[in-house]
Scaffold this motif. Structure first.
Motif, PDB file in Angstrom:
ATOM      1  N   ALA A 113      56.299  38.203  39.920  1.00  0.00           N
ATOM      2  CA  ALA A 113      55.932  36.981  39.059  1.00  0.00           C
ATOM      3  C   ALA A 113      57.083  36.797  38.075  1.00  0.00           C
ATOM      4  O   ALA A 113      57.267  35.478  38.015  1.00  0.00           O
ATOM      5  CB  ALA A 113      54.430  37.232  38.510  1.00  0.00           C
ATOM      6  N   VAL A 114      57.401  37.664  37.263  1.00  0.00           N
ATOM      7  CA  VAL A 114      58.390  37.521  36.171  1.00  0.00           C
ATOM      8  C   VAL A 114      59.823  37.160  36.832  1.00  0.00           C
ATOM      9  O   VAL A 114      60.440  36.287  36.260  1.00  0.00           O
ATOM     10  CB  VAL A 114      58.221  38.756  35.182  1.00  0.00           C
ATOM     11  CG1 VAL A 114      59.654  38.702  34.376  1.00  0.00           C
ATOM     12  CG2 VAL A 114      57.079  38.957  34.383  1.00  0.00           C
ATOM     13  N   ASP A 115      60.008  37.849  37.724  1.00  0.00           N
ATOM     14  CA  ASP A 115      61.345  37.709  38.363  1.00  0.00           C
ATOM     15  C   ASP A 115      61.332  36.157  38.990  1.00  0.00           C
ATOM     16  O   ASP A 115      62.363  35.487  38.637  1.00  0.00           O
ATOM     17  CB  ASP A 115      61.858  38.540  39.508  1.00  0.00           C
ATOM     18  CG  ASP A 115      62.075  39.947  39.078  1.00  0.00           C
ATOM     19  OD1 ASP A 115      62.210  40.121  37.888  1.00  0.00           O
ATOM     20  OD2 ASP A 115      61.829  40.964  39.770  1.00  0.00           O
ATOM     21  N   THR A 116      60.450  35.831  39.657  1.00  0.00           N
ATOM     22  CA  THR A 116      60.288  34.404  40.118  1.00  0.00           C
ATOM     23  C   THR A 116      60.455  33.223  39.080  1.00  0.00           C
ATOM     24  O   THR A 116      61.121  32.560  39.050  1.00  0.00           O
ATOM     25  CB  THR A 116      58.984  34.312  40.969  1.00  0.00           C
ATOM     26  OG1 THR A 116      58.930  35.265  41.803  1.00  0.00           O
ATOM     27  CG2 THR A 116      58.629  32.831  41.519  1.00  0.00           C
ATOM     28  N   PHE A 151      53.560  23.666  32.933  1.00  0.00           N
ATOM     29  CA  PHE A 151      54.224  24.575  33.973  1.00  0.00           C
ATOM     30  C   PHE A 151      55.316  25.160  33.154  1.00  0.00           C
ATOM     31  O   PHE A 151      55.610  26.545  33.330  1.00  0.00           O
ATOM     32  CB  PHE A 151      55.015  23.953  35.123  1.00  0.00           C
ATOM     33  CG  PHE A 151      55.599  24.688  35.891  1.00  0.00           C
ATOM     34  CD1 PHE A 151      54.773  25.741  36.771  1.00  0.00           C
ATOM     35  CD2 PHE A 151      57.146  24.780  36.278  1.00  0.00           C
ATOM     36  CE1 PHE A 151      55.314  26.558  37.785  1.00  0.00           C
ATOM     37  CE2 PHE A 151      57.553  25.345  37.259  1.00  0.00           C
ATOM     38  CZ  PHE A 151      56.861  26.458  37.818  1.00  0.00           C
ATOM     39  N   ALA A 152      56.095  24.489  32.344  1.00  0.00           N
ATOM     40  CA  ALA A 152      57.077  25.352  31.359  1.00  0.00           C
ATOM     41  C   ALA A 152      56.536  26.068  30.549  1.00  0.00           C
ATOM     42  O   ALA A 152      57.141  27.407  30.424  1.00  0.00           O
ATOM     43  CB  ALA A 152      57.751  24.010  30.605  1.00  0.00           C
ATOM     44  N   HIS A 153      55.330  25.799  30.031  1.00  0.00           N
ATOM     45  CA  HIS A 153      54.710  26.904  29.122  1.00  0.00           C
ATOM     46  C   HIS A 153      54.414  28.223  29.973  1.00  0.00           C
ATOM     47  O   HIS A 153      54.544  29.375  29.646  1.00  0.00           O
ATOM     48  CB  HIS A 153      53.475  26.340  28.632  1.00  0.00           C
ATOM     49  CG  HIS A 153      53.688  25.138  27.532  1.00  0.00           C
ATOM     50  ND1 HIS A 153      52.667  24.426  27.291  1.00  0.00           N
ATOM     51  CD2 HIS A 153      54.870  24.889  26.932  1.00  0.00           C
ATOM     52  CE1 HIS A 153      53.402  23.536  26.290  1.00  0.00           C
ATOM     53  NE2 HIS A 153      54.582  23.763  26.260  1.00  0.00           N
ATOM     54  N   LEU A 154      53.938  27.976  31.054  1.00  0.00           N
ATOM     55  CA  LEU A 154      53.595  29.050  32.058  1.00  0.00           C
ATOM     56  C   LEU A 154      54.994  30.063  32.341  1.00  0.00           C
ATOM     57  O   LEU A 154      54.844  31.219  32.265  1.00  0.00           O
ATOM     58  CB  LEU A 154      53.124  28.757  33.346  1.00  0.00           C
ATOM     59  CG  LEU A 154      52.958  29.550  34.672  1.00  0.00           C
ATOM     60  CD1 LEU A 154      51.759  30.564  34.057  1.00  0.00           C
ATOM     61  CD2 LEU A 154      52.490  28.935  35.792  1.00  0.00           C
ATOM     62  N   ILE A 208      48.035  39.179  31.161  1.00  0.00           N
ATOM     63  CA  ILE A 208      49.099  38.347  31.716  1.00  0.00           C
ATOM     64  C   ILE A 208      48.809  38.168  33.181  1.00  0.00           C
ATOM     65  O   ILE A 208      49.507  37.068  33.679  1.00  0.00           O
ATOM     66  CB  ILE A 208      50.460  39.162  31.689  1.00  0.00           C
ATOM     67  CG1 ILE A 208      51.633  38.377  31.941  1.00  0.00           C
ATOM     68  CG2 ILE A 208      50.571  40.315  32.667  1.00  0.00           C
ATOM     69  CD1 ILE A 208      51.611  37.223  30.624  1.00  0.00           C
ATOM     70  N   GLU A 209      47.874  38.800  33.818  1.00  0.00           N
ATOM     71  CA  GLU A 209      47.511  38.601  35.154  1.00  0.00           C
ATOM     72  C   GLU A 209      47.153  37.135  35.778  1.00  0.00           C
ATOM     73  O   GLU A 209      47.618  36.500  36.798  1.00  0.00           O
ATOM     74  CB  GLU A 209      46.610  39.665  35.970  1.00  0.00           C
ATOM     75  CG  GLU A 209      47.205  41.057  36.083  1.00  0.00           C
ATOM     76  CD  GLU A 209      46.296  41.953  36.558  1.00  0.00           C
ATOM     77  OE1 GLU A 209      46.665  42.647  37.502  1.00  0.00           O
ATOM     78  OE2 GLU A 209      44.940  41.962  36.080  1.00  0.00           O
ATOM     79  N   ARG A 223      48.465  32.368  38.635  1.00  0.00           N
ATOM     80  CA  ARG A 223      48.531  30.866  38.705  1.00  0.00           C
ATOM     81  C   ARG A 223      49.982  30.208  39.140  1.00  0.00           C
ATOM     82  O   ARG A 223      49.906  29.569  39.868  1.00  0.00           O
ATOM     83  CB  ARG A 223      48.472  30.255  37.022  1.00  0.00           C
ATOM     84  CG  ARG A 223      48.391  29.026  36.996  1.00  0.00           C
ATOM     85  CD  ARG A 223      48.216  28.328  35.710  1.00  0.00           C
ATOM     86  NE  ARG A 223      48.239  27.011  35.526  1.00  0.00           N
ATOM     87  CZ  ARG A 223      49.101  26.374  34.542  1.00  0.00           C
ATOM     88  NH1 ARG A 223      49.355  27.372  33.164  1.00  0.00           N
ATOM     89  NH2 ARG A 223      49.221  25.009  34.127  1.00  0.00           N
ATOM     90  N   LEU A 224      51.150  31.089  38.889  1.00  0.00           N
ATOM     91  CA  LEU A 224      52.422  30.742  39.311  1.00  0.00           C
ATOM     92  C   LEU A 224      52.491  31.094  40.951  1.00  0.00           C
ATOM     93  O   LEU A 224      52.894  30.165  41.543  1.00  0.00           O
ATOM     94  CB  LEU A 224      53.291  31.781  38.706  1.00  0.00           C
ATOM     95  CG  LEU A 224      55.014  31.665  39.388  1.00  0.00           C
ATOM     96  CD1 LEU A 224      55.386  30.151  38.973  1.00  0.00           C
ATOM     97  CD2 LEU A 224      55.683  32.475  38.732  1.00  0.00           C
ATOM     98  N   GLU A 225      51.745  31.904  41.394  1.00  0.00           N
ATOM     99  CA  GLU A 225      51.687  32.164  42.936  1.00  0.00           C
ATOM    100  C   GLU A 225      50.804  31.088  43.408  1.00  0.00           C
ATOM    101  O   GLU A 225      51.265  30.569  44.546  1.00  0.00           O
ATOM    102  CB  GLU A 225      51.024  33.588  43.105  1.00  0.00           C
ATOM    103  CG  GLU A 225      50.699  33.877  44.551  1.00  0.00           C
ATOM    104  CD  GLU A 225      50.075  35.158  44.783  1.00  0.00           C
ATOM    105  OE1 GLU A 225      49.987  35.561  45.954  1.00  0.00           O
ATOM    106  OE2 GLU A 225      49.683  35.712  43.909  1.00  0.00           O
TER     107      GLU A 225
END
Length: 321
Positions: A220-223, A247-250, A296-297, A302-304
């Motif tokens: 997720a961090v790499d993405t 989304f920018a904050h995410l 952090i999960e 959420r990104l996924e």
């Protein structure tokens, strides 16, 4: 000096009848039946039942101590006498200072973590045991209230919780038992009769589970880093201000995880299967990492979800939907 049973404001039960122990025996038999089924549905039921057994025993342990303290009315009289200027008495001062009043007793009745805190203070539990029991209760809540407990973790949590509950039962000393009652020692043996825990194998499974979670966060961090670089480059090319939406904050949250931190999590996850000295030791190490990953999960998930939605929208557009 009148103690609780002889005072008008006594509110503790210091005697557990045979029926109160009999239904625990029935509950333990059901725990064993569910655990033996070896499927996720029965493991969830077993986890809920074990947690209830632990809450009952912890509650009875607290009550066994509270039942012997002087009544609130007596302590209030002693406090008034002390405050009136009589000669100090160390024993009376200690009795007043250590008295658990009605507000505190209400907290103890309502919350497991307050009970375990009380028992640590009275040397019934160690701090590490309290940490494990409180976290196990949170796992139960995750399974019962939110249905968020990881499926591949439940069977090992059930086994670990059964072992810990058995230790609590074995140490419990009720004030009195009715003749012929199945006592806590016998219930402890019933809970783990024939069970064997390969601690090293359990540690290996906890390690694998933790490594999977760390790997998911790393992806997720790499993405997030890739997306943020693309966003920054686009904004610079077009002369637009940097986005400042949710989304920018995410993306910023995920990008804030340094490679050093991610490596430390991976090292801790891998290290769970080494230097295992006891079940409590293993659980304390896992819980520490578990709490860190828990923070952090939600962002990673959420990104996924957002990316899956974008991909579905893209496919729908291609298909003309």
């Amino acid at each position: 000096m009148p103690f609780q049973p002889f005072a008008h404001d006594w509110d503790r039960v210091q005697f557990s009848g045979s029926e109160q122990w009999r239904w625990l025996a029935v509950e333990i038999a059901e725990i064993r039946r569910c655990a033996a089924a070896s499927d996720q549905a029965h493991d969830r039921l077993a986890l809920l039942l074990i947690d209830h057994v632990v809450e009952v025993i912890v509650g009875r342990e607290v009550n066994a101590r509270l039942a012997w303290q002087p009544a609130d009315s007596v302590v209030e009289e002693l406090r008034e006498i002390r405050d009136s200027g009589t000669e100090p008495d160390a024993a009376v001062d200690r009795l007043i200072d250590e008295h658990v009043g009605p507000d505190r007793r209400h907290q103890l009745d309502m919350h497991l973590h307050e009970k375990t805190k009380y028992l640590v203070k009275h040397d019934v539990l160690t701090f590490q045991e309290r940490e494990v029991l409180d976290r196990m209760h949170e796992y139960r809540n995750a399974a019962y209230h939110r249905d968020t407990l990881e499926a591949d973790l439940i069977s090992d949590l059930v086994l670990a919780y059964m072992m810990l509950a058995s230790q609590l039962l074995a140490r419990h000393r009720p004030i009195a038992l009715a003749r012929g009652t199945t006592g806590p020692g016998e219930l402890s043996a019933l809970l783990v009769d024939g069970l064997e825990m390969d601690l090293q194998a359990v540690a290996g499974r906890f390690s694998e589970h933790a490594m999977k979670r760390v790997d998911d966060i790393v992806r997720a961090v790499d993405t997030a880093r890739g997306i943020q670089r693309a966003v920054v480059d686009t904004a610079r090319e077009q002369g637009d201000p940097m986005p400042d939406d949710d989304f920018a904050h995410l993306l910023t949250t995920l990008n804030g995880l340094t490679p050093k931190l991610l490596r430390s999590w991976a090292k801790r996850a891998s290290g769970l299967k080494t230097n295992v000295t006891s079940l409590v030791n293993l659980m304390i190490r896992y819980i520490g990492l578990d709490r860190a990953l828990d923070e952090i999960e939600p962002s990673a998930r959420r990104l996924e979800i957002i990316l899956d939605r974008w991909e579905q929208d893209r496919l729908d557009e291609i298909r003309g939907k």
